[in-house]
Enzyme design. Structure first.
Site, short mmCIF file in Angstrom:
data_model
loop_
_atom_site.label_atom_id
_atom_site.label_comp_id
_atom_site.label_asym_id
_atom_site.label_seq_id
_atom_site.Cartn_x
_atom_site.Cartn_y
_atom_site.Cartn_z
CD GLU A 135 115.50 -22.38 -26.69
OE1 GLU A 135 114.95 -22.29 -25.59
OE2 GLU A 135 114.86 -22.52 -27.76
N GLY A 273 111.77 -24.08 -35.72
CA GLY A 273 110.49 -23.58 -36.21
C GLY A 273 110.35 -22.12 -35.90
CB ALA A 274 109.14 -19.93 -34.12
CG MET A 275 114.43 -18.17 -30.20
SD MET A 275 114.44 -19.67 -29.17
CE MET A 275 114.76 -18.93 -27.57
CG ASN A 277 114.47 -14.23 -29.86
OD1 ASN A 277 115.16 -15.00 -29.19
ND2 ASN A 277 114.40 -14.30 -31.18
CD GLU A 308 108.05 -19.88 -30.70
OE1 GLU A 308 108.80 -19.47 -29.79
OE2 GLU A 308 108.04 -21.07 -31.08
CG HIS A 311 107.95 -19.83 -25.32
ND1 HIS A 311 108.25 -20.69 -24.28
CD2 HIS A 311 108.12 -20.56 -26.47
CE1 HIS A 311 108.58 -21.87 -24.78
NE2 HIS A 311 108.50 -21.83 -26.09
CD GLU A 330 110.46 -24.78 -25.84
OE1 GLU A 330 109.37 -24.78 -26.45
OE2 GLU A 330 111.33 -23.92 -26.05
#
Length: 864
Positions: A135, A273-275, A277, A308, A311, A330
């Protein structure tokens, strides 16, 4: 590369031309384990097949790829000359057919900056670990693609990995003839595809749920970390929060989790922090705790896990068309992370953390010169990278909390359900969400959106109280104000609380009214006739997004009785309001420090206490008058030590005060105590505080203070690294090495970060943190001029992530004088054509510096 910074216009044009049917991506990562020379590998092979359609035959477009070299390009069976069509960041395609097949065979580079395919070598055991982070637009560093969120497609990944490794991707994988082959994904955007590979420690579990149609949903769960962290890996707690979150989102979203499995990887040297996926969420491994931490740390991790997970619906299932509407994922994930955590997990006080911590981030960002509406104007990818900020996350989430108060919880969740079903696997804009919310709430969402999503700035709300001679409220009004730069007044749904002392001395609420504040002055009719309050709290229960102000009586009450407030959320809101007064130079910083010294020891919420410590230290470093810094530091250290000794042995409050004491300790006696606590941990006598466990993480915290003040030297740090010869230990050692009070040390640290790209992103971050020490202002003063001479070159030559780290981290904020402000203005005036993203970073730093100088003047005047 000139073509690396994709513009919104280019993306819009390409989206109008193409439809992508699917990708097949084959990666050969066997080079990851190094070569015979002992030098790390440079590249890996990436072969991408893209099948896509063009609206008009004979037109041209480009494919994104950032790679050292391209071996072969084939379009519809015709070989193209790589040297002619590839410029380092794009492959130009001409004369497209209606149906096309593109094959790109490239050598892509491993990353040391956390962008693309990051390669990490564990110093503890020599094992190599890989993971991807894309990202907003770094998938093109790993495979050729159309790098924009609205060209979604299904993906099939295959990975040839070193023997003994396991590989993971978004879909379920299996090892077939030495190759990991993964199930085809649903249509998703490039930036949320993922590959993780290496000898990770992997734990499994399963989530099961019966759906409303009677079918059974089974989601395989996995969690992984480096082998070196396996002894600390509390996968059971991670799985518990994961299952609680999945229950919450299924109950409220009415759309089954759409991506099959749910793996979560905790990876080293992570930039974020995190993603999110889908099916392969990645987190920074610092969420695996090597030492004792407070419940606030576990709460923070749970919040990120649930952020996450949200998301998967907001962002992955339904994705914004372009980064202008980044808030559509977000802001929602930030809000839903807290919402689900409070309602589904053990962290039922999560809204206190939100009010005290997340909103502080938003308030700061919304007062910078770079503030922007929640729906932003994102011209290109550099703009997009910088908009992962406090506006898009925390202000957006705060606005959504206000929206729930405005339309009602049921209408909000029903709008989300319709949104998912209507736009599944598609892309949306602002209007798509507003239309479903209008359907479910009956409210005019267009005017709400104009006020809250399409304007910038934060309003302040101040109570005005008129009393009768009998001591009752004749009129209570709320006055709304806005900054001259962003004069928009907004509609606020707020609760106004009245507080007074009880017979036992507690400060408690005795009356409350909800009202729609609109315009410059709103009368709260319901509270007329109530007995006179000692404190009026506007925005009680934290329903809206605003800066809370106080009338004179309320502020006087807080100065004397803040610790007597029994409601932890109300107390947190008051602390936040007092901090805003300090930052706005409306209250002397030494007064805020005094309030912390007087009342923080009575704070029950550990997250709020940790925030108070951070604010107090920030006040000391940036906001108190320079002539009071030494005195303020002494008072904070004395107060911290007093609370440390009073805290319950072994409690998280004791742990928190110990860490704060280490951060402010500076006198010979304080440093001797820290050294004694370290010695006691080695069984060498020393000092002891009953119940305080000085574990490895705390040892490094103590050592940084001792190193900064010249008590511990390089030999001591080498011995400590031998004791903790791990990746975490190496980061701590690098930070401590750069913190030593020596001209030669500062010169070396500067050169390692600014003049060389040899350090990984994690070690760049550690070196910068060590370099910038508040007690070493004189040592770093010569680097102010060097900073302005170097930053444009650094921005041009380094990756955007490292460029951001250097420009933000090395700004001479500790040289807090008018001279530094003038030097900053001179750079801005002479670099009007510098990259807009670079100028934004410098403008933000300049604003922080100017704010600090105003606060120092306010503080100095109070002590005159």
């Amino acid at each position: 590369m000139p073509g690396e910074n994709l513009s919104r216009d280019e993306a819009h044009e390409r989206a109008g031309l193409l439809f992508v049917d699917g990708y097949e991506v084959a990666l050969d990562l066997r080079s990851a384990v190094g070569d015979a020379t002992g030098e790390g590998p440079r590249t890996f092979r990436s072969v991408t097949t893209i099948r896509f359609r063009a609206n008009e035959a004979g037109t041209g477009t480009f494919v994104d790829l950032i790679a050292p070299s391209v071996t072969a390009v084939s379009l519809n069976g015709e070989d193209l000359d790589p040297a002619a069509v590839f410029d380092g960041s794009r492959i130009q395609l001409e004369n497209l057919a209606e149906d096309n097949e593109l094959i790109v065979d490239a050598q892509c580079a491993y990353s040391r900056t956390g962008e693309g395919m990051h390669r990490f070598v564990d110093p503890e055991d020599g094992e190599v670990y890989l993971y991807t982070q894309y990202e907003p637009a770094d998938a093109r560093r790993v495979f050729a693609n159309f790098e924009q969120p609205d060209l979604k497609a299904p993906y099939r990944f295959s990975v040839r990995a070193p023997e003994g490794w396991t590989a993971w991707s978004n879909g379920v994988g299996e090892l077939v003839d030495g190759v990991w082959r993964f199930a085809e994904t649903k249509p998703i955007s490039t930036y949320i595809t993922a590959v993780v590979a290496g000898p990770y420690h992997y734990v499994t579990d399963s989530y099961e749920r019966e759906l409303e149609d009677g079918s059974k949903l089974v989601v395989p769960l996995g969690a992984m970390c480096r082998k070196g962290l396996a002894p600390y890996f509390d996968a059971d707690d991670i799985f518990q929060v994961t299952k609680q979150g999945l229950d919450f989102f299924h109950e409220n979203f009415d759309y089954p989790y759409p991506f099959g499995k749910y793996d979560q990887a905790f990876v080293p040297e992570y930039n974020l922090g995190a993603m999110e996926n889908p099916g392969m969420v990645t987190f920074r491994e610092e969420y695996i705790f090597r030492g004792k931490v407070t419940t606030a740390s576990y709460e923070r991790r749970a919040n990120v896990i649930l952020h996450e997970m949200a998301h998967m619906w907001f962002g992955d299932l339904v994705t914004m068309v372009w980064w202008d509407d980044l808030w559509l994922k977000e802001s929602f994930a930030d809000f839903m992370g807290s919402f689900s955590m409070v309602e589904a997990t053990r962290f039922t006080n999560g809204w206190i953390t939100f009010a005290n911590n997340r909103k502080a981030w938003a308030y700061r960002a919304d007062q910078l010169p770079s503030t922007h509406p929640v729906t932003a104007d994102i011209r290109d990818l550099e703009d997009a990278k910088l908009n992962f900020d406090g506006i898009t996350y925390a202000k957006g989430a705060s606005v959504l909390k206000q929206l729930v108060a405005y339309v009602g919880r049921d209408a909000f969740l029903e709008g989300a359900r319709r949104y998912f079903k209507r736009h599944a696997y598609g892309n949306t804009r602002l209007g798509d969400l507003l239309s479903v919310l209008e359907e479910t709430s009956g409210r005019d969402m267009a005017s709400w959106s104009r006020s809250w999503l399409q304007t910038a700035g934060v309003n302040s709300l101040t109570p005005q109280v008129t009393l009768s001679s009998e001591g009752r409220i004749t009129e209570l009004a709320v006055v709304q104000e806005a900054a001259a730069s962003h004069p928009e007044l907004r509609p606020h749904r707020v609760a106004v609380g009245l507080y007074r002392r009880t017979d036992v001395g507690a400060l408690e609420r005795y009356a409350r009214a909800e009202v729609d504040v609109d315009g410059p002055r709103t009368v709260v009719a319901e509270l007329a006739g109530a007995e006179a309050p000692e404190l009026v709290l506007v925005n009680d229960d934290d329903l809206t997004y605003c800066k809370i102000r106080f009338d004179a009586e309320s502020l006087a009450t807080l100065r004397e009785r803040l610790g007597d407030m029994t409601d932890p959320l109300a107390r947190a809101l008051c602390w936040s309001a007092l901090w805003n007064l300090t930052r706005d130079a409306l209250m002397p910083a030494r007064d805020f420090v005094g309030l912390v010294l007087r009342f923080a020891g009575r704070e029950s919420d550990i997250g709020v206490l940790q925030m108070l410590h951070a604010w107090a230290r920030s006040a000391l470093v940036h906001y108190v008058a320079p002539e009071w810094r030494e005195e303020g530091g002494r008072l904070l250290a004395e107060g911290a030590l007093r609370e440390l000794r009073l805290a319950e042995p072994g409690s998280q409050h004791q742990l928190t005060w110990a860490r704060f004491f280490a951060s402010v300790a500076s006198s010979a006696a304080d440093l001797q105590l820290l050294q004694g606590l370290l010695d006691a941990g080695e069984g060498a006598g020393g000092a002891r505080i009953d119940g305080l466990e000085v574990d490895q993480e705390m040892r490094w915290a103590f050592l940084e203070t001792l190193t900064t003040h010249g008590v511990a030297d390089e030999g001591v740090l080498a011995a400590e690294l031998a004791r903790d010869d791990t990746a975490s230990g190496k980061r701590h050692q690098v930070r401590c090495l750069a913190s030593r009070p020596s001209e030669a040390v500062k010169a070396q640290a500067w050169a390692q970060v600014v003049e060389s790209d040899a350090l990984s992103n994690a070690l760049v971050e550690a070196t910068i943190a060590g370099f910038q020490q508040a007690s070493q202002r004189e040592l770093t003063a010569p680097y102010a001029e060097k900073y302005f001479a170097a930053i444009e070159r650094v921005w041009d030559e380094r990756s955007i992530q490292i460029g951001m780290d250097v420009v933000r981290g090395l700004f001479p904020s500790l040289q807090d004088s008018q001279g530094t402000l003038d030097a900053t203005d001179a750079w801005l005036d002479s670099h009007e054509k510098a990259a807009p993203a670079l100028r934004r970073l410098v403008l933000e730093a300049r604003d922080d510096l100017a704010r600090g100088l105003r606060a120092q003047a306010c503080d100095g005047a109070s002590g005159a």
